[in-house]
Design an enzyme around this catalytic site. Sequence first.
Site, mmCIF file in Angstrom:
data_model
loop_
_atom_site.group_PDB
_atom_site.id
_atom_site.type_symbol
_atom_site.label_atom_id
_atom_site.label_comp_id
_atom_site.label_asym_id
_atom_site.label_seq_id
_atom_site.Cartn_x
_atom_site.Cartn_y
_atom_site.Cartn_z
ATOM 1 N N GLU A 37 7.537 13.004 15.187
ATOM 2 C CA GLU A 37 8.439 12.057 14.524
ATOM 3 C C GLU A 37 9.845 12.618 14.401
ATOM 4 O O GLU A 37 10.725 11.973 13.852
ATOM 5 C CB GLU A 37 7.965 11.731 13.116
ATOM 6 C CG GLU A 37 6.485 11.522 12.983
ATOM 7 C CD GLU A 37 6.090 11.059 11.603
ATOM 8 O OE1 GLU A 37 6.295 9.874 11.302
ATOM 9 O OE2 GLU A 37 5.563 11.872 10.824
ATOM 10 N N ASP B 77 9.791 6.942 12.433
ATOM 11 C CA ASP B 77 10.623 8.064 12.003
ATOM 12 C C ASP B 77 11.375 8.698 13.167
ATOM 13 O O ASP B 77 12.515 9.115 13.011
ATOM 14 C CB ASP B 77 9.769 9.110 11.274
ATOM 15 C CG ASP B 77 9.577 8.726 9.808
ATOM 16 O OD1 ASP B 77 10.558 8.298 9.185
ATOM 17 O OD2 ASP B 77 8.445 8.835 9.307
ATOM 18 N N CYS C 92 1.651 5.560 17.276
ATOM 19 C CA CYS C 92 1.162 4.866 16.073
ATOM 20 C C CYS C 92 2.296 4.246 15.270
ATOM 21 O O CYS C 92 2.076 3.725 14.194
ATOM 22 C CB CYS C 92 0.305 5.779 15.211
ATOM 23 S SG CYS C 92 1.214 7.162 14.520
ATOM 24 N N HIS D 283 3.187 -4.451 -4.818
ATOM 25 C CA HIS D 283 1.721 -4.439 -4.798
ATOM 26 C C HIS D 283 1.156 -5.834 -4.584
ATOM 27 O O HIS D 283 0.139 -6.020 -3.940
ATOM 28 C CB HIS D 283 1.190 -3.867 -6.119
ATOM 29 C CG HIS D 283 1.130 -2.384 -6.118
ATOM 30 N ND1 HIS D 283 1.404 -1.625 -7.212
ATOM 31 C CD2 HIS D 283 0.822 -1.520 -5.138
ATOM 32 C CE1 HIS D 283 1.279 -0.360 -6.905
ATOM 33 N NE2 HIS D 283 0.928 -0.265 -5.649
HETATM 34 C C1 PEP Z 1 6.058 6.531 11.988
HETATM 35 O O1 PEP Z 1 6.965 7.148 11.416
HETATM 36 O O2 PEP Z 1 6.212 5.931 13.064
HETATM 37 C C2 PEP Z 1 4.720 6.455 11.374
HETATM 38 C C3 PEP Z 1 3.702 5.940 12.000
HETATM 39 O O3 PEP Z 1 4.601 6.917 10.117
HETATM 40 P P1 PEP Z 1 5.077 6.086 8.823
HETATM 41 O O4 PEP Z 1 5.477 4.722 9.278
HETATM 42 O O5 PEP Z 1 3.917 6.078 7.895
HETATM 43 O O6 PEP Z 1 6.219 6.913 8.341
HETATM 44 MG MG MG Z 2 6.474 8.492 9.790
#
Ligand code: PEP
Ligand code: MG
Length: 589
Positions: free
Chosen positions: A440, A464, A511, A193
């Site tokens: 993912e 992922d 993303c 944190h």
């Molecule tokens: C990903 O898996 O690329 C993603 C954007 O989600 P997170 O990183 O939150 O698992």
């Molecule tokens: Mg993810």
Amino acid sequence: MKCDNTYFTGNGVVPGIAIGRAYVLSKRSVSPSLKHITEHEVEFEIKRFEAAVERSYAHLESIKAKIDSHYHDPGHIIEAQQLMLKDEELRLSVCQAIEQRLVNVEWALTLALQKYEEVFAGVEDEYLRERFADIHHLVNNLQRNLSGAECVRLEPPPDAVVVADEISPAEAIQLGRAAISALVTQKGGRTSHTVIIAKSFEIPCVVGVKEIVQDVGTGDLVLVDGAEGSIILNPCLERVQEYRLRMHKNFALEQSLISQSRAPATTLDGETFSVYANIDFSEDADTALSHGAEGIGLYRTEFLFISKLREALDEEVHYHDTKKLLSLWGSGPLTIRTFDLGSDKFPIIRQEIPLESNPALGLRSIRLSLVKRDIFKKQLRGILRAWVQYPETDLRFMFPLISGYDEFMLAKEVLIEAQTELEAQGHEIPEPLCVGSMIELPSAAMQADLLATECDFFSIGSNDLTQYAIAVDRNNDAVSHLFNPLNVGVLRLMKRVIECGQAAGIPVSICGDMATDPIAALVLMGMGMKIFSVPPGFIPHVKRLIRSVKREEITRLTRQGLGLKSGHSMEKLFREALEPIIAAESPHP
Ligand code: PEP
Ligand code: MG
């Protein structure tokens, strides 16, 4: 003046250059001693415990009151600490130790801490293990105020480089408010944190610097490189000048990039791409806008669960959080991902779920939401109710870790159920409901054509997708050399997703962190990606990258690279063809 350029290294967790005088925080813990009590004294000791909790609570409240709207409490960490203070389990273990072992409250707290330590010691998950540090800070504070010592008020001079063994989240907020220039600690992991707070205050930070406290004195001159994770103690004149120059250059570069970040990202041959922001806390919408975000491509709502503990099981928390987000956000798509808990992201509700031997393949993300349907529905209801008040916002719902068509339909069904219930209760839910899927998992990528018949958009979660396609744990250092989103198999999956999206006429975005890497971002562009969603600090950089290339050349290079036998060959191809452009983009913020 002493000048010996003593060099220290650790993990650079928040980038940035700092030059300042050290402010060393001595150990703030006390060593409580054991005192046996009589049965008649039990009640008195329990009262002392309760009073100490109230004092610590009030102290946290006073810190909270000083946090103005600009210096927010990222992730409501102070509130989380207050909740922990009042946690029934902590109270129970302390009271039981007082009653059953007839010991003073200070010692009962030590025993309670030992119990927590035993439980946490066997936990492999780094994030979870770091939650023990939070409990440790809390117990330490209670013991301090029981000993009659004042709660420490940290008042380093502005621009100080704070050096400490470790820093509690509450202390980090005080330090952020004090406008320090850098934070260096001996302990602490990347996901603590304290680091989250340092990021939020944009304080360069290096953690895990062995034995620095014993060598640094308050007032010593220190240079910090938060990207590299290096510290120079008592630097010579030349090093100071070098760092000053780097600091000025970085600052000027960031400012000029930010000043251009609101302009569109158009390639040299005239094609415009969208650049969105990934945010972890609703208040980060402000930063996203100031860095030129044209949309929010990913709001990771699970941080609300992590920081707000049990409260986040409540519809009202989601309602207020979304309302805050909507009030800060301007125009442009705003994508809220429903909670993605489990595996490496520890949720409070996992305590109700048996320990899993393979959590990455276990009850996580949308699977957990569908099992804990009532909690899922509360989140959806809270978001929908907030949207009623900002109907003009282009709000989008996104589900994490969808494995296929059926699962997407089940999740969508819960959303429609929430919508129908609210409408029956008289709420006017805005139209249309825009619902998309994260891609993912290889299974989702391979059936992207089917998913596209029901999804309004796709967003590729490359973190992922890479992890599951190559079977390489994204958090495991031992296999990190294998984690490569440019792996031919991973790229083929992504290409398929982009093509299915194009064929169905739905937007596809990226993303995952991959988009923050210049070469990977260009390869995605070459495969037809039109929307890039990255953390706010990266937006100006991604826009500059796009503006410096020709779309037509990138498409040609990508086509050529996809015919090669490895991701490394693809990387080499791009590096050689676009050397000055790639070099300008490294290192990133
Ligand atoms: C990903 O898996 O690329 C993603 C954007 O989600 P997170 O990183 O939150 O698992
Ligand atoms: Mg993810």
